[in-house]
Scaffold this active site. Structure first.
Site, PDB file in Angstrom:
ATOM      1  N   SER A 260      -6.069   3.481   4.603  1.00  0.00           N
ATOM      2  CA  SER A 260      -5.578   2.696   3.467  1.00  0.00           C
ATOM      3  C   SER A 260      -6.705   1.974   2.745  1.00  0.00           C
ATOM      4  O   SER A 260      -6.566   0.828   2.301  1.00  0.00           O
ATOM      5  CB  SER A 260      -4.523   1.680   3.936  1.00  0.00           C
ATOM      6  OG  SER A 260      -3.688   1.292   2.875  1.00  0.00           O
TER       7      SER A 260
ATOM      8  N   LYS B  28       0.153   3.604  -2.748  1.00  0.00           N
ATOM      9  CA  LYS B  28      -0.904   4.622  -2.693  1.00  0.00           C
ATOM     10  C   LYS B  28      -0.330   6.034  -2.664  1.00  0.00           C
ATOM     11  O   LYS B  28      -1.049   7.001  -2.937  1.00  0.00           O
ATOM     12  CB  LYS B  28      -1.793   4.397  -1.473  1.00  0.00           C
ATOM     13  CG  LYS B  28      -2.732   3.184  -1.566  1.00  0.00           C
ATOM     14  CD  LYS B  28      -3.658   3.118  -0.372  1.00  0.00           C
ATOM     15  CE  LYS B  28      -4.691   2.002  -0.493  1.00  0.00           C
ATOM     16  NZ  LYS B  28      -4.117   0.667  -0.254  1.00  0.00           N
TER      17      LYS B  28
ATOM     18  N   SER C 232       0.798  -1.232   0.000  1.00  0.00           N
ATOM     19  CA  SER C 232       0.000   0.000   0.000  1.00  0.00           C
ATOM     20  C   SER C 232       0.826   1.277   0.000  1.00  0.00           C
ATOM     21  O   SER C 232       0.266   2.372  -0.110  1.00  0.00           O
ATOM     22  CB  SER C 232      -0.952   0.009   1.202  1.00  0.00           C
ATOM     23  OG  SER C 232      -2.071  -0.803   0.944  1.00  0.00           O
TER      24      SER C 232
END
Length: 431
Positions: free
Chosen positions: A120, A59, A56
């Site tokens: 997230s 991101k 993640s």
């Protein structure tokens, strides 16, 4: 077999000890890096170019593109996004980090961005990607283009969220279903560096320890080093965690104390707890051992190079010095290790190494930089950062051009001087 096993274990132990000896922090994570956030100077690195799963932390690229779209007025914070069936189902998928999104319901860009940046939220990330590029597939193309534009190396984006493609309910936008976003620690740090410096408002959201969503629930930030959370660390206000089976546990952190900000990256730690304990080691090392110092003061004069010769001027020399100081984050006690390097602009000098009058005060005649006289120098993450240790060297006074009569008399004096010198040499040779 027992002897073979013992031999293998001994060799493995020796290799591990050697690796730890070369790493001043003795980190267990596969890769790590530490930066001065203002200049991108690299202060510590372990396997910085090893390509690993980023999970993640990918991101951060989606955040960058959302903030860029906001800045370019392509989208607005209060713009509403209707949730489609796929995004709804992804938000309800078991085992994934998500904020539940209802099919057919509208959410603002602010709500989706906060769900992505704080908790997230993977489905919220896909919804933003589709908003910006029409489809996640198009958005992934944009992610890779932006990575190239930012000068990243050792990366590959295959989706907007950082999940394994196999977790996307059969809708993976790029690559095969077994792929995952990959980056090196250096590339991850460079992305974070650009994100913080190009869009510092990213920290306004990243530093929020809890997301209070419209469903009435509270979602904790996965950055547990924020104030009030279990691994809180003074000064931490971002940035992004990541965790999958392939990537292990990773964390891109940033912290500021007394005006000094650092960025750290930890990749492929054994678990979520270890990524924070490893980050603590790095940040403790940063704040305890590094500070910004003035290496070269303003109006600095290089010893033995305080002036340049001038032809056709009222004076035959001009004084020179640096225009600005050089400040840099360095390890405590290492200021004296750096030496100055003066580089003159050859285009402004004749074949004899002279300037030609007139010379104006402030005219650039070259530049000065610094380099370590001893010890390891890990360099800068970007060329822009490297430019911070390069300052102009300028003339500190005017030198007017001499008038024609003075120049003529100098020429005559030079002619007779050369003539007399030749006669003197000849006469001396007779004796």
């Amino acid at each position: 077999m027992i002897i073979l096993f013992i031999s293998f274990a001994t060799v493995f132990s020796m290799n591990s000890q050697t690796a730890n000896a070369n790493d001043p922090l003795g980190l267990k994570a596969e890769a790590a890096i530490l930066l001065d956030a203002e200049t991108g100077k690299i202060l510590y690195a372990k396997n910085p170019d090893t390509v690993l799963g980023v999970a993640s932390m990918a991101k951060m690229m989606t955040e960058y593109l959302v903030l860029e779209a906001i800045a370019n007025e392509k989208i607005t914070w209060d713009q509403k996004v209707k949730i489609n069936e796929y995004v709804h189902k992804l938000s309800a998928a078991p085992g994934l980090s998500n904020v539940g999104l209802t099919q057919g319901e509208e959410y603002t860009v602010t709500e989706l961005y906060q769900a992505m940046a704080i908790h997230s939220g993977n489905a919220a990330t896909v919804a933003l990607a589709e908003l910006i590029s029409g489809s996640e597939k198009n958005f992934v193309t944009l992610m890779n283009q932006k990575a190239e534009e930012l000068g990243l190396k050792d990366y590959k984006f295959v989706n907007s969220s950082g999940l394994n493609n196999s977790s996307l309910l059969g809708n993976h936008p790029a690559g095969n279903q077994d792929e995952e976003n990959i980056m090196s620690a250096r590339a991850t740090a460079k992305l974070a560096y650009h994100l913080i410096n190009d869009y510092p408002e990213v920290l306004d959201t990243a530093k929020m320890p809890v997301l209070k969503f419209r469903d009435g629930r509270e979602y904790k930030n996965f950055n547990w080093m924020l104030p009030t959370l279990i691994y809180q660390y003074e000064g931490v206000d971002g940035l992004k965690t990541g965790s999958t089976d392939f990537a292990g546990a990773g964390f891109t952190a940033t912290a500021e104390r007394n005006g000094q900000r650092f960025i750290s990256v930890v990749m492929k730690a054994a678990n979520k707890d270890e990524r924070f304990s490893e980050t603590r080691k790095i940040l403790d090392y940063a704040f305890s051992n590094f500070a910004e110092e003035e290496i070269v003061p303003e109006n600095f004069v290089v010893k033995g190079n305080d002036k340049l010769p001038v032809v056709k001027g009222k004076e035959d020399t001009v004084k020179i010095s640096t225009k600005d100081p050089i400040n840099m984050v360095i390890k405590n006690g290492e200021k004296e290790n750096y030496k100055t390097v003066l580089v003159l602009d050859e285009k402004k000098l004749n074949d004899e190494g002279e300037l030609t009058a007139p010379v104006k005060k402030g005219d650039k005649v070259g530049y000065l930089t610094i380099e370590p006289g001893e010890g390891e120098d890990l360099g800068f993450l970007t060329e822009e950062g490297k430019n911070n240790i390069i300052v102009d060297v300028v003339a500190t006074q005017d030198v007017e051009k001499a008038n024609w009569f003075v120049l003529m008399m100098r020429g005559i004096g030079g002619f007779f001087g050369n003539l007399w010198g030749g006669i003197s040499s000849t006469v001396s040779g007779w004796f």
